[in-house]
Each structure stands twice: as C-alpha cells, then as structure tokens.
Design a protein around this motif. Structure first.
Motif, PDB file in Angstrom:
ATOM      1  N   ASN A  33     -35.191  59.245  -3.109  1.00 31.82           N
ATOM      2  CA  ASN A  33     -36.329  59.276  -1.738  1.00 31.82           C
ATOM      3  C   ASN A  33     -35.620  60.813  -1.079  1.00 31.82           C
ATOM      4  OD1 ASN A  33     -37.117  57.011  -2.034  1.00 31.82           O
ATOM      5  ND2 ASN A  33     -35.887  56.055  -1.009  1.00 31.82           N
ATOM      6  N   TRP A  72     -38.918  63.592  -0.669  1.00 34.60           N
ATOM      7  CA  TRP A  72     -39.504  64.095   1.044  1.00 34.60           C
ATOM      8  C   TRP A  72     -39.070  65.385   0.775  1.00 34.60           C
ATOM      9  CZ3 TRP A  72     -42.198  62.046   4.369  1.00 34.60           C
ATOM     10  CH2 TRP A  72     -42.218  60.464   4.676  1.00 34.60           C
ATOM     11  N   TYR A  77     -42.308  66.855  -0.898  1.00 32.18           N
ATOM     12  CA  TYR A  77     -43.311  66.790   0.245  1.00 32.18           C
ATOM     13  C   TYR A  77     -43.696  67.695   0.728  1.00 32.18           C
ATOM     14  CZ  TYR A  77     -44.922  62.115  -1.351  1.00 32.18           C
ATOM     15  OH  TYR A  77     -44.829  60.634  -2.414  1.00 32.18           O
ATOM     16  N   ILE A  78     -42.587  67.987   1.309  1.00 30.75           N
ATOM     17  CA  ILE A  78     -41.993  69.132   2.697  1.00 30.75           C
ATOM     18  C   ILE A  78     -42.438  70.866   2.013  1.00 30.75           C
ATOM     19  CG2 ILE A  78     -40.699  70.193   3.924  1.00 30.75           C
ATOM     20  CD1 ILE A  78     -38.838  67.538   4.422  1.00 30.75           C
TER      21      ILE A  78
END
Length: 285
Positions: free
Chosen positions: A16, A20, A23-24
């Motif tokens: 996870n 993330w 994504y960033i």
C-alpha cells in the motif's frame, strides 16, 4: 473483568505504501508543468531568467495578465472557443445518445464488431486526416467556416462519446424500458423522458470529455482557419506571441492560464452536477 476494545488500524503494508508513493509521483509528474506555467505567469521578466529558478515568485505581479488582455484579442479567442465547444457538445450528444442507446438496447448482426470499429476511429489522430481534410474543405468552400470546423470536431468526439454513453445505458435496468412500453410510451419518449434523465451523470461525464478535448484542439483550427477573428484560444495564444515586442515567455504563460480558467470552471461545475445527480438517485432509491 476488563474488556479490551480492538481498534481497527490502517493497513500500512509495503504494498500500500508503494502504491501511494507511485500515486504521488505520477501526480507530481503531471502537475509540475501546470504549476510551472502558473508560476511563470506571475513573474517579472528579470525573474523569468533568474538562476537558480524559483517555483514560487519572489515578486508576484499581475501586470502580465493586464498586458495580455490589453494588447491581444484574448477575450475574442475565448469567446470563439466557447462557441465551438457549445455547438460541438450539442452536435455530438445528438448523435452519440441515440447511437449509445441503440448499442445498449438493440441486438443486431455484427454489433460488437461495429462497436469496435467505432473505437478504432477514435484512435485516428487529427494529424493523419489534417491535410486530406484541408483539401476536401477547400474544394467545398468550407475553409474559415465554423460549420465545417464543428462538423470535424463532432466526427472526432462521437466515437468515444458513443462508447461512454453506451456503458451508462447498460447500467439502467431494462425493466424500466418494459414498464414504459406497457404504459404506452414510444421509443423516442422512452429515450428522452426516462433514459436521458436517469443517465445524466453519464451524459455530464461525456460533456466534460467533449468540452476539454474540443477546447484543447489545435491542429484542425490551425489548418482550417486563417483569420484572426475566427481563431479559438488554442491557436490564438500562438498568434498572440507575435504581437509582443519583447521577451514574451511570461506573457504567453499568462495567456495560457487565462485559457485554462474557463475549462477548470466547466469541469468543477459538471463534477458538482454529477455528484448531485448520483446522490439524488441514491436517496430516491
């Protein structure tokens, strides 16, 4: 006897965390050019070429925007884009809504192959059709014509809009159609008075897609138009660059920011509309 309440903790697994982080990084990759354009639009000429460059301007100025609005036809360019987008959205929906409904509800020979063929047309770049389209429009006398340009825009937007709306119509139970037929509704009444209102979130999504793509279209208006009074904002920014008798990097970026504002407002407005429609449907059950 003591009772312990177990509190559910967020899953901080390596997987996870990596997702993330990805994504960033992807968001920053796509957002940085936009942030840099906004930054340049508020900088003075000296600060544009300062080294090392700063993302946040030290001396914020709005003179760039004032000069662009004063010395160029930016208002006219934006108005032209509004006209093109408005008629493109209306024309595309007039074609895509019946087409999407037909693919969703009717069964006919080679249906899936035809739907695939429509999507193939979406992959055709305007660069490929630009020169042939120019010669064709020249023979028809459609150069410097909004009608001709809008027809080209509609032809480009219809394939994906049809596919998008078809997916929205698929989510509507066919029992609704059967109930409407029992009540005596014609196919046109069913589509216009029942299916379309229920499908407003999908239609709003299609409007966003059509509007943003039409607003950003550059090649076709650049080829098919050659009068300044007809240019949309995408071409107008390029033409405005020649009106400045100085280093114009920060001025062009200011013009770019001005061109982004209407598109951002449209997306924010329609997103609110989509959320409102979805919430209303959920409450009504």
């Amino acid at each position: 006897m003591c009772r312990f309440i177990k509190i559910k903790r967020t899953d901080f697994s390596i997987e996870n965390i990596l997702i993330w982080v990805a994504y960033i990084l992807v968001s920053l990759f796509f957002m940085f050019p936009v942030l840099w354009v906004i930054s340049l639009s508020f900088k003075t000429t000296a600060e544009v070429f300062a080294y090392p460059p700063n993302l946040i301007p030290k001396n914020i100025t709005i003179n760039n925007f004032i000069e662009v609005l004063k010395n160029t036809s930016m208002f006219q360019y934006i108005l032209n884009s509004f006209k093109l987008v408005l008629f493109t959205v209306v024309g595309t929906l007039l074609v895509a809504i019946p087409a999407g409904y037909s693919f969703s509800r009717f069964t006919f020979k080679n249906k899936n192959k035809l739907l695939f063929a429509i999507l193939v047309f979406q992959m055709v770049s305007p660069i490929i059709i630009g020169i042939p389209l120019y010669r064709y429009y020249s023979s028809l006398g459609l150069l410097n014509s909004y009608f001709g340009l809008i027809m080209a825009y509609i032809a480009i937007q219809v394939p994906f809009a049809t596919f998008l709306l078809k997916g929205g119509f698929d989510n509507i139970p066919q029992e609704i159609d059967e109930a409407a037929k029992i009540d005596g509704a014609t196919r046109i009444q069913l589509l216009t008075k029942i299916i379309v209102p229920v499908s407003l979130p999908s239609i709003a999504s299609a409007i966003i897609f059509i509007s943003i793509n039409s607003w950003a279209q550059f090649l076709l208006p650049y080829l098919l138009l050659n009068k300044d009074k007809f240019y949309p904002v995408s071409v107008g920014i390029l033409m405005a660059q020649g009106t400045f008798q100085q280093i114009s990097t920060h001025l062009i970026e200011a013009a770019s920011v001005l061109s982004l504002i209407p598109a951002i407002i449209l997306v924010l407005f329609l997103q609110k509309f989509i959320l409102k429609a979805l919430t209303s449907g959920a409450v009504k059950g």
